[in-house]
Write an enzyme that holds these catalytic residues in place. Structure first.
Site, mmCIF file in Angstrom:
data_model
loop_
_atom_site.group_PDB
_atom_site.id
_atom_site.type_symbol
_atom_site.label_atom_id
_atom_site.label_comp_id
_atom_site.label_asym_id
_atom_site.label_seq_id
_atom_site.Cartn_x
_atom_site.Cartn_y
_atom_site.Cartn_z
ATOM 1 N NE ARG A 230 5.757 -11.629 1.019
ATOM 2 C CZ ARG A 230 6.440 -11.141 -0.003
ATOM 3 N NH1 ARG A 230 5.785 -10.560 -0.985
ATOM 4 N NH2 ARG A 230 7.740 -11.238 -0.046
ATOM 5 C CG HIS B 258 -0.972 -15.668 7.690
ATOM 6 N ND1 HIS B 258 0.141 -16.419 8.028
ATOM 7 C CD2 HIS B 258 -1.450 -16.209 6.550
ATOM 8 C CE1 HIS B 258 0.311 -17.368 7.122
ATOM 9 N NE2 HIS B 258 -0.639 -17.266 6.211
ATOM 10 N N PRO C 157 0.826 -1.208 0.000
ATOM 11 C CG PRO C 157 -0.235 -1.209 2.085
ATOM 12 C CD PRO C 157 0.718 -1.981 1.226
ATOM 13 C CD GLU C 158 3.436 3.530 -3.977
ATOM 14 O OE1 GLU C 158 3.841 4.656 -3.662
ATOM 15 O OE2 GLU C 158 3.846 2.924 -4.969
ATOM 16 N NE ARG D 224 18.526 16.350 -1.001
ATOM 17 C CZ ARG D 224 18.966 15.675 0.062
ATOM 18 N NH1 ARG D 224 19.471 14.466 -0.088
ATOM 19 N NH2 ARG D 224 18.901 16.194 1.256
#
Ligand SMILES: [Zn+2]
Length: 275
Positions: free
Chosen positions: A121, A102, A2-3, A156
């Site tokens: 996971r 899980h 998920p972002e 940068r």
């Protein structure tokens, strides 16, 4: 994984369901990986606390908790912080709903429902912070203004793509949304951050906000699927313009989209539209 927009959508969905509820008891599984704080600290912090707010910080779901303690009924504040990792889910369900394989945490709520953390996971992480002092590093991309955005890239020498993914600069901009924002801003992912002009950075900030807001708006329609007990997510994906479209024609100029690897991550761009 998920972002930011997914985590925002999940946090909003949870806020609608559990704000105001009190955590009556906590069960934690035997697996150690999901517990970033000691199990005893998590249980002691969560039990008998009221959930006063659910929000997002970077890619963390943050529950603001309040508890009245002692004879004087003074209130103490704390936070429960959940990072979903790759496959973590937070489910709100009835207690009779089958406990999924899980499942690493079950919170019994005073409303009679349960809030469960499921993660096959085990890259997800649960932790607690006292006094509400959790602060993810970096700045929120949806809150930053141009005056604070510009200095992030000054001097940068790294590619702009790497700078966007650097969580110490901006919180929670992931690979997909970085590629999509760079396309909309007309910037190649390998461009050195320091060489980008003020006007181009202004355009980039606008693009990042647009992309994230559009994805959040789209995610809202499917949130009920995500947090309901079947747990199968059904995020309506943002229409990707470059991400995952290697060799397919650019939606603007029809030239084939290129894929390169920067710091081990795939980057997609149009060699014609992005400079
Ligand atoms: Zn193009």
């Amino acid at each position: 994984m998920p972002e930011l927009p997914e985590v925002e959508t999940i946090a909003r969905g949870l806020a609608n369901r559990v704000t105001g509820d009190v955590i009556e008891s906590v069960w934690l599984g035997q697996k150690k990986e999901p517990l970033k704080s000691p199990a005893s600290a998590i249980a002691a912090t969560l039990e008998h606390s009221r959930i006063v707010k659910v929000g997002r910080m970077g890619k963390h779901v943050v529950f603001d908790l309040q508890k009245s303690q002692g004879k004087k009924r003074s209130t103490s504040k704390a936070q429960w912080i959940v990072h979903l990792g790759m496959t973590g889910r937070l489910q709100v369900c009835e207690p009779q709903a089958e406990v999924a394989k899980h499942t690493h945490a079950i919170l019994k709520l005073s409303s009679g429902r349960e809030l469960r953390f499921v993660d096959p996971r085990r890259f997800g992480r649960l932790s607690v912070a006292q006094a509400g002092d959790f602060d993810a590093i970096g700045i929120e991309p949806l809150e930053i203004d141009l005056d604070r955005f510009l200095p992030l890239f000054r001097g940068r020498k790294t590619p702009i793509k790497s700078a966007l993914l650097n969580q110490r600069l901006l919180r929670g901009v992931g690979n997909i949304y970085a590629d999509e924002s760079l396309f909309r801003a007309g910037l190649r992912p390998r461009r050195r951050a320091a060489t980008i002009t003020r006007d181009q950075l202004a355009k980039l900030l606008t693009a990042i906000r647009e992309v994230l807001r559009e994805a959040i708006a789209l995610g809202g329609s499917s949130i009920s699927d995500y947090v309901n007990s079947d747990g199968e997510e059904g995020f309506f994906q943002l229409q990707h313009r470059v991400y995952g479209r290697e060799s397919e024609p650019c939606l603007v100029c029809k030239k084939p989209i290129k894929r390169i690897v920067i710091a081990g991550r795939s980057s997609h761009y149009c060699p014609n539209c992005q400079k």
